[in-house]
Design a protein around this motif. Structure first.
Motif, PDB file in Angstrom:
ATOM      1  N   TRP A  86       0.840  -1.189   0.000  1.00  0.00           N
ATOM      2  CA  TRP A  86       0.000   0.000   0.000  1.00  0.00           C
ATOM      3  C   TRP A  86       0.885   1.253   0.000  1.00  0.00           C
ATOM      4  N   THR A  87       0.471   2.267  -0.721  1.00  0.00           N
ATOM      5  CA  THR A  87       1.198   3.537  -0.722  1.00  0.00           C
ATOM      6  C   THR A  87       0.682   4.496   0.339  1.00  0.00           C
ATOM      7  N   THR A  88      -0.451   4.177   0.931  1.00  0.00           N
ATOM      8  CA  THR A  88      -1.053   5.059   1.925  1.00  0.00           C
ATOM      9  C   THR A  88      -1.966   4.256   2.835  1.00  0.00           C
ATOM     10  N   GLY A  89      -2.177   4.771   4.036  1.00  0.00           N
ATOM     11  CA  GLY A  89      -3.158   4.182   4.935  1.00  0.00           C
ATOM     12  C   GLY A  89      -4.495   4.887   4.874  1.00  0.00           C
ATOM     13  N   TYR A  90      -4.631   5.816   3.924  1.00  0.00           N
ATOM     14  CA  TYR A  90      -5.857   6.588   3.760  1.00  0.00           C
ATOM     15  C   TYR A  90      -6.708   5.898   2.700  1.00  0.00           C
ATOM     16  N   ILE A  91      -7.920   5.523   3.059  1.00  0.00           N
ATOM     17  CA  ILE A  91      -8.758   4.686   2.211  1.00  0.00           C
ATOM     18  C   ILE A  91     -10.068   5.412   1.933  1.00  0.00           C
TER      19      ILE A  91
ATOM     20  N   ARG B 280     -15.979   3.800   2.697  1.00  0.00           N
ATOM     21  CA  ARG B 280     -16.711   2.583   2.334  1.00  0.00           C
ATOM     22  C   ARG B 280     -15.934   1.678   1.370  1.00  0.00           C
ATOM     23  N   LYS B 281     -14.627   1.874   1.260  1.00  0.00           N
ATOM     24  CA  LYS B 281     -13.788   0.991   0.455  1.00  0.00           C
ATOM     25  C   LYS B 281     -12.881   0.182   1.376  1.00  0.00           C
ATOM     26  N   ALA B 282     -12.348  -0.928   0.864  1.00  0.00           N
ATOM     27  CA  ALA B 282     -11.533  -1.830   1.669  1.00  0.00           C
ATOM     28  C   ALA B 282     -10.041  -1.573   1.539  1.00  0.00           C
ATOM     29  N   TYR B 283      -9.639  -0.905   0.471  1.00  0.00           N
ATOM     30  CA  TYR B 283      -8.228  -0.632   0.254  1.00  0.00           C
ATOM     31  C   TYR B 283      -8.088   0.635  -0.591  1.00  0.00           C
ATOM     32  N   PRO B 284      -6.905   1.239  -0.628  1.00  0.00           N
ATOM     33  CA  PRO B 284      -6.740   2.519  -1.337  1.00  0.00           C
ATOM     34  C   PRO B 284      -7.112   2.425  -2.817  1.00  0.00           C
ATOM     35  N   TYR B 285      -7.902   3.384  -3.237  1.00  0.00           N
ATOM     36  CA  TYR B 285      -8.236   3.585  -4.648  1.00  0.00           C
ATOM     37  C   TYR B 285      -9.015   2.420  -5.254  1.00  0.00           C
ATOM     38  N   GLN B 286      -9.804   1.758  -4.410  1.00  0.00           N
ATOM     39  CA  GLN B 286     -10.645   0.668  -4.885  1.00  0.00           C
ATOM     40  C   GLN B 286     -11.728   1.212  -5.813  1.00  0.00           C
ATOM     41  N   GLN B 287     -11.958   0.533  -6.909  1.00  0.00           N
ATOM     42  CA  GLN B 287     -13.021   0.890  -7.845  1.00  0.00           C
ATOM     43  C   GLN B 287     -14.314   0.156  -7.476  1.00  0.00           C
ATOM     44  N   PRO B 288     -15.483   0.661  -7.857  1.00  0.00           N
ATOM     45  CA  PRO B 288     -15.679   1.922  -8.566  1.00  0.00           C
ATOM     46  C   PRO B 288     -15.621   3.131  -7.628  1.00  0.00           C
ATOM     47  N   VAL B 289     -15.374   4.269  -8.196  1.00  0.00           N
ATOM     48  CA  VAL B 289     -15.307   5.504  -7.421  1.00  0.00           C
ATOM     49  C   VAL B 289     -16.705   5.865  -6.911  1.00  0.00           C
ATOM     50  N   ASP B 290     -16.775   6.313  -5.677  1.00  0.00           N
ATOM     51  CA  ASP B 290     -18.045   6.718  -5.063  1.00  0.00           C
ATOM     52  C   ASP B 290     -17.934   8.181  -4.645  1.00  0.00           C
ATOM     53  N   ARG B 291     -18.717   9.050  -5.272  1.00  0.00           N
ATOM     54  CA  ARG B 291     -18.739  10.473  -4.912  1.00  0.00           C
ATOM     55  C   ARG B 291     -20.063  10.869  -4.272  1.00  0.00           C
ATOM     56  N   SER B 292     -20.827   9.886  -3.792  1.00  0.00           N
ATOM     57  CA  SER B 292     -22.192  10.147  -3.341  1.00  0.00           C
ATOM     58  C   SER B 292     -22.263  10.966  -2.063  1.00  0.00           C
ATOM     59  N   GLU B 293     -21.199  11.004  -1.266  1.00  0.00           N
ATOM     60  CA  GLU B 293     -21.206  11.767  -0.023  1.00  0.00           C
ATOM     61  C   GLU B 293     -20.503  13.119  -0.168  1.00  0.00           C
ATOM     62  N   GLY B 294     -20.260  13.547  -1.406  1.00  0.00           N
ATOM     63  CA  GLY B 294     -19.605  14.826  -1.616  1.00  0.00           C
ATOM     64  C   GLY B 294     -18.088  14.730  -1.602  1.00  0.00           C
TER      65      GLY B 294
ATOM     66  N   TYR C 269      -7.859   9.771  -8.470  1.00  0.00           N
ATOM     67  CA  TYR C 269      -8.862   8.736  -8.209  1.00  0.00           C
ATOM     68  C   TYR C 269     -10.278   9.308  -8.259  1.00  0.00           C
ATOM     69  N   PHE C 270     -10.523  10.391  -7.523  1.00  0.00           N
ATOM     70  CA  PHE C 270     -11.888  10.909  -7.423  1.00  0.00           C
ATOM     71  C   PHE C 270     -12.337  11.690  -8.657  1.00  0.00           C
ATOM     72  N   SER C 271     -11.416  11.998  -9.554  1.00  0.00           N
ATOM     73  CA  SER C 271     -11.785  12.675 -10.803  1.00  0.00           C
ATOM     74  C   SER C 271     -11.740  11.712 -11.989  1.00  0.00           C
ATOM     75  N   ASP C 272     -11.725  10.416 -11.713  1.00  0.00           N
ATOM     76  CA  ASP C 272     -11.667   9.393 -12.769  1.00  0.00           C
ATOM     77  C   ASP C 272     -10.469   9.588 -13.684  1.00  0.00           C
ATOM     78  N   GLY C 273      -9.364  10.039 -13.096  1.00  0.00           N
ATOM     79  CA  GLY C 273      -8.133  10.191 -13.852  1.00  0.00           C
ATOM     80  C   GLY C 273      -8.022  11.460 -14.663  1.00  0.00           C
ATOM     81  N   THR C 274      -9.030  12.324 -14.622  1.00  0.00           N
ATOM     82  CA  THR C 274      -9.018  13.526 -15.459  1.00  0.00           C
ATOM     83  C   THR C 274      -8.492  14.757 -14.731  1.00  0.00           C
ATOM     84  N   GLY C 275      -8.495  14.740 -13.405  1.00  0.00           N
ATOM     85  CA  GLY C 275      -8.061  15.903 -12.641  1.00  0.00           C
ATOM     86  C   GLY C 275      -6.571  15.890 -12.366  1.00  0.00           C
ATOM     87  N   GLU C 276      -6.056  17.070 -12.048  1.00  0.00           N
ATOM     88  CA  GLU C 276      -4.643  17.222 -11.705  1.00  0.00           C
ATOM     89  C   GLU C 276      -4.543  18.053 -10.432  1.00  0.00           C
TER      90      GLU C 276
END
Length: 347
Positions: free
Chosen positions: A148-153, A156-170, A244-251
């Motif tokens: 793992w590169t981070t302990g920040y998950i 509602r995911k089990a590991y870092p950057y797990q797909q699919p992305v969930d933006r439902s909580e803002g 991750y949260f921009s589906d790869g489009t953000g910088e």
């Protein structure tokens, strides 16, 4: 006694029935260090002084009293630091019956930490993605599984950057790309303040050529987190988190504390018919870098970055926020006959 009571009721009725002020642009700052005018500035002072926000509106339900132009076209608000204060203050502004904000544009303009891979001190970045850095699970890095590169998950995911992305909580919001592009094209050639101390600090960042550039205007995305984080490892996390949260489009380019809170309130106010959330722009200017230079350490770098004189480019960043942001402000006002009804777009 009855006469006085009747007079009071009549005056109250007049006050309640008065037409709300039709605001065209709301300037959103996050902090002010002292008074609104005349002392060492925070994010709000240059707007108050240079845009003649001479009217003061008591605002006990929010962080600080509001300021406005005499004609009511511009409203200025200071949210307070952090997503909690920004969300509460913007909600209070949006529900204030004194103002009609249904067609108003919202210009967030403030300072931020900057990724030296993408931005130099004193530069100004227009954000398309606003990503929240607080909604998550966390495991101390000393206990994370191997690989793992981070302990920040993500929440509602089990590991870092797990797909699919969930933006439902803002967890992330995307601003209108064409509006952001219009603001960028309008301001991209703006000459920004440079100083000798900024130049000396830039020279330390020998492995990031962009950090050594004089200040410039760019497009780059914003990470909002209540924690003032710092260092190269967290810089890597910030880049991965935004991707991750921009589906790869953000910088990832800037780090601050408030913008997802501001957007979240505007989103709910939009649902209530009080504002148009599509009319939001976010401009963040680089007061400091978010990580150390080669050969430096995170703790030493962070200790030198304190609010005000300690920030590497505090005053230049405040200047840039107004110099770049005010061009958009006046373009909106000058083109109101069109922009009242439709969003600006680049030619």
């Amino acid at each position: 006694m009855r006469i006085f009571c009747l007079l009071g009721l009549l005056l109250g009725a007049v006050s309640v029935s008065a037409e709300p002020i039709k605001v065209k642009v709301v300037i959103v700052a996050m902090f002010e260090r002292g008074e609104d005018t005349g002392d060492h500035p925070g994010e709000f002072q240059y707007w108050v002084e240079r845009e003649a926000l001479t009217e003061t509106y008591p605002f006990p339900q929010g962080y600080r009293d509001l300021r406005g132009s005499a004609d009511g076209e511009i409203l200025g608000v200071v949210t307070g630091v952090g997503t909690a204060k920004s969300a509460a203050t913007i909600m209070a502004v949006g529900l204030d019956p004194r103002f009609d904000l249904t067609e108003a544009y919202w210009l967030v303009a403030g300072i931020a930490g900057a990724d030296p891979h993408d931005m130099s001190l004193g530069s100004a970045a227009w954000a398309e993605w606003l990503v929240d850095g607080d909604l998550a699970h966390e495991i101390d890095f000393r206990e994370v599984p191997e690989g793992w590169t981070t302990g920040y998950i993500p929440l509602r995911k089990a590991y870092p950057y797990q797909q699919p992305v969930d933006r439902s909580e803002g967890q992330a919001y995307q601003l209108v790309p064409s509006l952001v592009e219009w603001a960028y094209q309008l301001t991209k050639d703006t000459e920004l303040m440079d100083t000798e101390p900024m130049q000396k600090r830039r020279q330390l960042y020998t492995d990031t050529p962009v950090a050594q550039r004089p200040p410039f205007v760019l497009k780059g995305d914003q990470l909002a987190a209540m924690t003032f984080w710092h260092g190269k490892h967290l810089n890597r996390w910030a880049n991965d988190w935004v991707k991750y949260f921009s589906d790869g489009t953000g910088e990832y380019v800037t780090t601050a504390m408030e913008d997802t809170g501001t957007y979240g309130s505007l989103l709910w106010l939009d649902r209530a018919g009080k504002v148009d959330v599509q009319r939001m722009l976010v401009l963040r200017t680089a007061s400091n870098f978010d990580m150390q230079w080669p050969g430096g350490d995170a703790a030493g770098s962070l200790s030198g970055e304190k609010l005000g004189a300690g920030y590497s480019a505090y005053i230049p960043a405040l200047e840039a926020a107004h110099k770049v942001g005010s061009q958009v402000l006046h373009a909106l006002l000058d083109g109101w006959e069109t922009y009242q009804h439709e969003l600006p777009r680049s030619e």
